[in-house]
Design an enzyme around this catalytic site. Structure first.
Site, short mmCIF file in Angstrom:
data_model
loop_
_atom_site.label_atom_id
_atom_site.label_comp_id
_atom_site.label_asym_id
_atom_site.label_seq_id
_atom_site.Cartn_x
_atom_site.Cartn_y
_atom_site.Cartn_z
N SER A 1 -6.47 -1.51 -0.18
CA SER A 1 -5.25 -1.59 -0.99
C SER A 1 -4.23 -0.57 -0.50
O SER A 1 -4.59 0.48 0.06
CB SER A 1 -5.56 -1.29 -2.46
N ASP A 2 -2.94 -0.88 -0.69
CA ASP A 2 -1.95 0.18 -0.57
C ASP A 2 -2.23 1.17 -1.70
O ASP A 2 -2.91 0.86 -2.68
CB ASP A 2 -0.53 -0.39 -0.67
N TRP A 3 -1.71 2.39 -1.54
CA TRP A 3 -2.10 3.47 -2.43
C TRP A 3 -1.63 3.20 -3.87
O TRP A 3 -0.44 3.04 -4.13
CB TRP A 3 -1.53 4.77 -1.89
#
Length: 819
Positions: A230-232
């Site tokens: 995932s993106d952060w």
């Protein structure tokens, strides 16, 4: 590159079977912001991730261990040279190894949909083919060294405005033909180890919980065997994201998985086989990067390697930067300025003094030192160089010159930084090397919690009498004091995106009269609003912009040549927000016009990551687009100006004449939806179809010699078409040409591009030499994605291949018939 070619075992089921459910679930969320959990029972050590599209930062900024600062990705795209990019990425992978980094969070392979994109500089191009070739080269180079690359952001993450929440409404045809090809190429041709799921939604489903794109397309149809990360803080669900194909949630240790995912599995909402598949992928990644069964780091450059031996060679950074520079115009042949041919140079412009070497956001690194532009130009041209700011563009007060601030306790250069907890406990009290502190600077974890108070103190001695400005920047409550007397205080609200608090925090300014030689103590007290992002202290003379402009014009009039370096200011282009205009900040347009009126030998150097308007283009003798070129800016610019190297770049994006001509301009969501109503007509494809002529078109770039296109022949080779283009260097010096090949379809369809880039190749030749460029047009170029059948279908007919120097300078053509 495939797993088989590097001897990576493909089945880790026996290791997976040795883990209980709790152990498996634990591995699927980060241990912290940058590190993954290890598991001793199966020989898995923790793996380290780092931002890295334009340089690998490591877990934090470290002034004792700086990073190589590469040209930004759009500059790499401007080289049109996959071989060179692979070489650079290989060097980047080795540097990552030396920093103990296993995974680089790059490259960014989204398409530049709008020139207002705040993060467009972090992408390669507006074209899917050029982006694909650069992306594959980058991934191959990094992964040669045993470091994982991460293709991001999957997919349609093409606007920073409301990037966490917007829903990209986009047809399957447009996704397949324009936005997905770079990701597909990274999977099929480079065996990329990770793909990052974006913040946004696509057609109603968030990308971290989008089974159609993650599970069916990426893992099913394309056969991706790596990790989807995932993106952060992008993951907002438990069972939906776990079932959709997401494998790893970042950052950790908190998040929507953990105990909640454990419960979801036990309740039958998520099958344990799905968890096993995620662990299998994670162990495959660990095996590839040397993190499994005690395997050492590869390439002999593990964490113990010395940093000086791992920094990218300055000569390579210098070469890549110069190769990315695009000579937009040079009608009188003013460039190159050979050493000794000029005696007096007026170096003018805000970016000559404060050059922008990198964009804002997670892409930033604490860069190794490069040579100042003035020093490099002085050496390169062997001339007297005077330097003049000319205009004010920065939204923040400039940082004090190195060595002018000192910690009042230790006397060391820099500042004193103290961090106190909500109960008054001192969490940090130490000298700090400079007057900018960010969340990447490795403070104790407790310092990043809400409720902390920070104090920055420094002794400062002015070099001259006069009015100065002190500026303190940060989101929250700020107070500036001088010798314990409070001068000003203010509070600010947090921006929509936390990265904006890092790249352009609001600033409190106060004017102060300083006396030369008198030492004072400057103090900034700061309470962040929420989680700490950045604190900044600046001190600079109070400038009169009219005087700055007049001084620059006067210097230009007395010089043999005026070099005006203009462009974006610090914080203008960044992750977290989009630009509002293509106009150069401040009075830079006026500065250029007045300098050009004073000196006909005016060269403009444009230091921006994305296009800017150039209403003065007809008034100057030469224009160089240099992007954000990294730490080698000064040396590379001097080399290009002096003709030591050819500025060999070609535009990877179109440069508009006026904002209204851009096929896509304001890409702002409406009611949460970002509708891709332009379809396939992005960038040059839109210009060609709709008629407006850009100021400088996609693929344009002059170099320092001329080229004659002499012959083209094309023939089928199986399902592909092989094309040979003969060109001759008709100029007076050796040079490099990028031969570009565009494909026109048999039928003219107003919803489709008039023509599209189908292949390109670089050739070099001496004056008078004739060379042949060999290009391959793959079978996919002759197909369209059919939404009804969900297949790629070829269309019979006569296709026209046009070869030339740019998308609008096409000199030869040939036809092939698909039956």
């Amino acid at each position: 590159m495939s797993s088989a070619t590097v001897g990576i075992p493909g089945d880790h089921s026996s290791l997976v079977a040795r883990l209980d459910l709790e152990q498996k679930i634990r591995l699927l969320t980060g241990a912290d912001s940058w590190v993954l959990y290890g598991e001793n029972t199966i020989g898995l050590r923790p793996m380290v991730l780092s931002d890295g599209p334009a340089g690998v930062r490591g877990r934090r900024f470290d002034s004792a261990n700086p990073s190589s600062s590469l040209p930004c990705p759009v500059a790499l795209g401007a080289t049109w040279d996959p071989g060179l990019i692979e070489e650079l990425a290989t060097a980047l992978g080795r540097e990552a190894r030396a920093k103990g980094v296993d995974v680089i969070l790059g490259p960014t392979i989204n398409i530049v949909r709008t020139p207002l994109s705040g993060r467009g500089f972090e992408c390669f191009s507006e074209d899917p083919l050029l982006t694909s070739r650069m992306a594959v080269a980058y991934v191959r180079g990094v992964q040669k060294t045993g470091v994982g690359a991460t293709a991001k952001h999957f997919v349609a993450n093409d606007s920073e405005t409301e990037r966490h929440t917007y829903d990209a409404r986009i047809t399957d045809k447009v996704l397949r033909e324009l936005y997905l090809p770079p990701f597909e190429a990274c999977v099929a041709e480079a065996d990329v180890y990770l793909i990052m799921a974006a913040y946004n939604s696509v057609n109603g489903a968030t990308m971290t919980a989008n089974p159609r794109l993650l599970q069916e397309l990426l893992k099913g149809e394309w056969g991706f065997d790596g990790v989807v990360v995932s993106d952060w803080s992008a993951t907002t669900s438990t069972a939906p994201s776990a079932n959709a194909g997401l494998d790893l949630v970042m950052p950790g240790p908190h998040g929507p998985w953990g105990e909640r995912l454990l419960a979801a599995v036990r309740q039958g909402q998520v099958p344990e086989t799905a968890i096993d598949d995620k662990i299998e992928r994670l162990l495959r990644l660990a095996s590839r990067v040397g993190a499994l069964n005690g395997a050492p780091h590869l390439d002999g450059a593990g964490p113990a390697a010395t940093h000086s031996s791992a920094l990218i060679e300055p000569a390579l950074l210098r070469e890549v930067a110069a190769r990315s520079f695009v000579l937009l115009k040079n009608p009188r042949g003013l460039l190159p300025l050979h050493a000794g041919s000029v005696e007096r140079v007026a170096l003018i412009g805000p970016n000559a003094i404060e050059p922008q070497t990198q964009g804002g956001g997670s892409v930033r690194v604490l860069a190794a030192q490069g040579m100042a532009i003035a020093d490099a130009v002085r050496d390169g041209l062997d001339a007297y160089v005077s330097v003049h700011q000319g205009a004010i563009t920065s939204a923040t007060v400039a940082l004090p010159h190195a060595g002018t601030l000192h910690d009042p306790v230790s006397g060391k250069a820099g500042v004193r930084l103290e961090v106190r907890g909500a109960d008054g406990t001192v969490l940090y009290d130490s000298p700090f090397a400079n007057s900018v502190v960010t969340w990447w600077d490795g403070l104790p974890e407790a310092a990043y919690q809400p409720g902390v108070d920070m104090t920055m103190r420094a002794r400062y001695k002015a070099g001259a009498d006069g009015p100065m400005v002190i500026g303190a920047a940060g989101v929250g409550r700020l107070r500036i004091s001088l010798n314990d007397a409070m001068l000003a205080q203010a509070s600010s609200l947090p921006p929509r995106d936390v990265v904006e608090a890092l790249s352009r925090p609001p600033e409190l300014r106060v004017p102060v009269h300083f006396e030369a030689g008198r030492e004072v103590e400057v103090r900034v007290d700061y309470r962040p609003d929420g989680r700490f992002a950045a604190l900044r202290l600046g001190i600079e003379p109070q400038a009169d912009e009219d005087s700055l402009l007049e001084q620059a014009v006067k210097a230009a009039a007395g010089a043999d040549v005026a070099i005006v370096v203009v462009g974006s200011a610090d914080g203008t282009e960044s992750e977290g927000y989009d630009r509002q205009t293509l106009v150069l900040p401040g009075r830079q347009d006026e500065l250029i016009r007045r300098v050009a009126a004073a000196n006909p030998n005016t060269v403009v150097v444009v230091n921006s990551g994305m296009p800017v308007l150039m209403p003065w283009a007809d008034d100057v003798s030469a224009i160089l687009q240099v992007w954000f070129p990294g730490q080698a800016f000064g040396e590379a610019l001097a080399d290009a100006l002096a003709g030591i190297v050819e500025p060999g770049g070609r535009l990877p994006v179109s440069l508009p004449r006026v904002e209204a001509d851009s096929p896509v301009l304001g890409a702002h969501p409406e009611a949460g939806n970002l509708v891709y109503e332009e379809g396939l007509l992005v960038g040059y494809r839109g210009y060609d179809r709709h008629g407006p002529e850009p100021l400088f078109c996609f693929g344009h770039g002059l170099g320092y010699t001329d080229w004659t296109y002499e012959a083209i022949d094309a023939a089928w080779a199986g399902e592909d078409v092989e094309v040979n283009v003969t060109v001759r260097n008709s100029g007076t010096r050796a040079g490099r040409e990028v031969v570009q090949l565009y494909l026109e379809e048999p039928e003219d369809d107003a919803a489709r591009p008039l023509r599209a880039l189908a292949a390109f190749a670089s050739v070099g030749a001496e004056p008078g030499e004739r060379v042949r460029a060999s290009l391959t047009v793959p079978a996919r170029s002759f197909a369209r994605y059919d939404e009804a059948s969900r297949e790629w279908l070829s269309h019979a007919g006569t296709y026209t291949l046009r070869a030339g120097r740019s998308s609008r300078d096409l000199r030869l053509n040939s036809q092939v018939v698909l039956r």
